[in-house]
Design a protein around this motif. Structure first.
Motif, PDB file in Angstrom:
ATOM      1  N   MET A   1       0.847  -1.190   0.000  1.00  0.00           N
ATOM      2  CA  MET A   1       0.000   0.000   0.000  1.00  0.00           C
ATOM      3  C   MET A   1       0.887   1.247   0.000  1.00  0.00           C
ATOM      4  O   MET A   1       1.835   1.338   0.781  1.00  0.00           O
ATOM      5  N   GLU A   5      -2.345   6.024  -0.260  1.00  0.00           N
ATOM      6  CA  GLU A   5      -3.440   5.089  -0.005  1.00  0.00           C
ATOM      7  C   GLU A   5      -3.639   4.882   1.497  1.00  0.00           C
ATOM      8  O   GLU A   5      -4.770   4.868   1.989  1.00  0.00           O
ATOM      9  N   THR A 131      -5.259   6.333  -5.740  1.00  0.00           N
ATOM     10  CA  THR A 131      -4.835   5.004  -6.155  1.00  0.00           C
ATOM     11  C   THR A 131      -5.122   4.811  -7.640  1.00  0.00           C
ATOM     12  O   THR A 131      -5.738   5.672  -8.281  1.00  0.00           O
ATOM     13  N   ARG A 135      -6.633  -0.943  -8.241  1.00  0.00           N
ATOM     14  CA  ARG A 135      -6.577  -1.145  -6.792  1.00  0.00           C
ATOM     15  C   ARG A 135      -7.682  -0.406  -6.041  1.00  0.00           C
ATOM     16  O   ARG A 135      -7.732  -0.448  -4.809  1.00  0.00           O
ATOM     17  N   ARG A 138      -9.865  -2.593  -3.472  1.00  0.00           N
ATOM     18  CA  ARG A 138      -9.221  -3.052  -2.235  1.00  0.00           C
ATOM     19  C   ARG A 138      -8.900  -1.888  -1.301  1.00  0.00           C
ATOM     20  O   ARG A 138      -8.971  -2.034  -0.075  1.00  0.00           O
ATOM     21  N   LEU A 292     -10.533  -7.002  -1.649  1.00  0.00           N
ATOM     22  CA  LEU A 292      -9.639  -7.829  -2.470  1.00  0.00           C
ATOM     23  C   LEU A 292     -10.418  -8.565  -3.553  1.00  0.00           C
ATOM     24  O   LEU A 292      -9.967  -8.682  -4.690  1.00  0.00           O
ATOM     25  N   ASP A 295     -11.829  -6.126  -6.623  1.00  0.00           N
ATOM     26  CA  ASP A 295     -10.961  -5.775  -7.748  1.00  0.00           C
ATOM     27  C   ASP A 295     -10.911  -6.878  -8.800  1.00  0.00           C
ATOM     28  O   ASP A 295     -10.527  -6.632  -9.946  1.00  0.00           O
TER      29      ASP A 295
END
Length: 414
Positions: A1, A5, A131, A135, A138, A292, A295
């Motif tokens: 990360m 983020e 981001t 991504r 997530r 998760l 995405d």
């Protein structure tokens, strides 16, 4: 990360302390029991305060969102809203457990609620800038999970650090409610302590910065254009309408879950509190894991999967007789709360034009508030007419199912 983020996600950890401690568990209960003339009046007064605050949020969110777009000042406006939330929350300290302080306490909470909710418009609008598209799911899910964790962490610290110790810490006087009032000051400090990284680590979109008056005029023009353009953008319009329904169902299910658990399964107050904490932990885990998955499968599909699970498990919860089965199903149900909410935020970010992001998140906030009374009203009417809490709670599944059906026709932009 990445640093940006993480800084953005940490804001969810910061601001979730407010609804958890102030408007749900601690200050709301203290107001009804100690400040208002009696608990019945307290519940009614609190409800009217939330109604007025909701109207303010519904009006201000799209307008100020458009102004932020036009002026390029999302970061500054988030900082101002965060500071205002902290100031009004900290001011609750001066409210004493006496009926003549009721209006003051309600004004503090109401103004803090408006500042809190309007701030989320600018915060959510930053998501596409912190981001990359691959991504975004997530990051949104992790932030939502951190929000549940932050709210619970702050609540636990308030309970075991301020409220429960005997004798009270720091010389606080329990008789005058100082241990309870101090939690508001603690929440204000929590907001300021953990809310600043997003301000420091993010940047507003490049471009000129017109004056506030010019930004206001341009923002109002933008809002008019966005509203006029919605019929020509059926995916956005359909999504906002779908969210009206399923958010009503989600919020009503969450708000009345403890009442249902106590009334149908005979849970005592302490068990209800543990049940609420467990549900928040489950929802936080679900939000982080759901990001998760999102995405990979897409935001729309994640919302639909979550809503389908919530409808099926929610109906099963209404039917089960065993308290242990209720507990088990409720914890599984909690896993899908976070993904439904986090993926909705991500889907909005995917559908909205970058140059009008805050204005559209203002409409996003509006769609979550404008019919907020409908779910509780239907639940109350069905419960009263049937004399059954189970039938009343089952209405939440209907709202979520309608929202899911409407969402099916939305085309997601990846």
């Amino acid at each position: 990360m990445t640093r940006r983020e993480l800084a953005w996600s940490l804001y969810d950890w910061a601001n979730s302390a407010f609804p958890t401690v102030v408007t749900t568990f601690v200050i709301a209960t203290w107001f009804a029991q100690a400040v208002a003339p009696d608990p019945v009046s307290g519940q009614a007064m609190w409800g009217w305060m939330q109604t007025v605050a909701g109207l303010g949020i519904a009006f201000l969110s799209p307008v100020l969102g458009a102004v932020a777009d036009a002026g390029g000042r999302r970061r500054l406006m988030l900082a101002l809203c965060t500071a205002a939330t902290a100031v009004f929350t900290g001011a609750i300290w001066f409210a004493r457990p006496e009926a003549e302080w009721a209006f003051y306490a309600l004004a503090c909470v109401g103004l803090a609620t408006v500042a809190f909710e309007v701030g989320t418009v600018f915060y959510n609008a930053m998501l596409p800038d912190v981001t990359v598209p691959a991504r975004i799911g997530r990051v949104s899910g992790l932030a939502w999970g951190l929000g549940y964790a932050g709210g619970l962490c702050c609540l636990v610290l308030c309970l075991f650090g301020l409220i429960r110790p005997d004798p009270a810490p720091f010389g606080l006087d329990k008789a005058s409610g100082e241990t309870i009032r101090a939690t508001a000051v603690f929440v204000a400090g929590w907001l300021l302590l953990f809310g600043w990284p997003v301000i420091a680590a993010t940047r507003d979109p490049p471009g000129t910065r017109p004056g506030w008056a010019a930004a206001a005029r341009a923002g109002l023009r933008e809002l008019r254009e966005v509203l006029r353009g919605l019929p020509a953008r059926p995916d956005m319009l359909r999504f906002l309408i779908a969210r009206l329904f399923y958010t009503d169902g989600l919020n009503t299910l969450f708000a009345f879950g403890a009442i249902f658990a106590a009334g149908v399964h005979g849970m005592a107050f302490q068990e209800v509190l543990v049940f609420g904490i467990a549900m928040n932990v489950s929802a936080g885990i679900g939000a982080a894991l759901g990001g998760l998955v999102e995405d990979r499968v897409g935001s729309k599909r994640m919302v639909l999967l979550s809503l389908a699970a919530l409808v099926v498990i929610g109906l099963a919860l209404v039917l089960v007789e065993s308290a242990s089965a209720f507990w088990g199903l409720a914890l599984v149900l909690g896993l899908f709360f976070g993904p439904a909410q986090a993926a909705s935020r991500t889907l909005m970010a995917r559908l909205a034009p970058a140059e009008e992001m805050a204005a559209h998140f203002g409409l996003f906030a509006l769609s979550g508030r404008i019919t907020g009374f409908l779910g509780p009203a239907v639940l109350a009417a069905v419960t009263q007419a049937s004399g059954s809490q189970r039938l009343g709670m089952a209405t939440t599944a209907g709202f979520m199912a309608v929202g899911a059906v409407l969402l099916l026709g939305v085309r997601e932009r990846r």
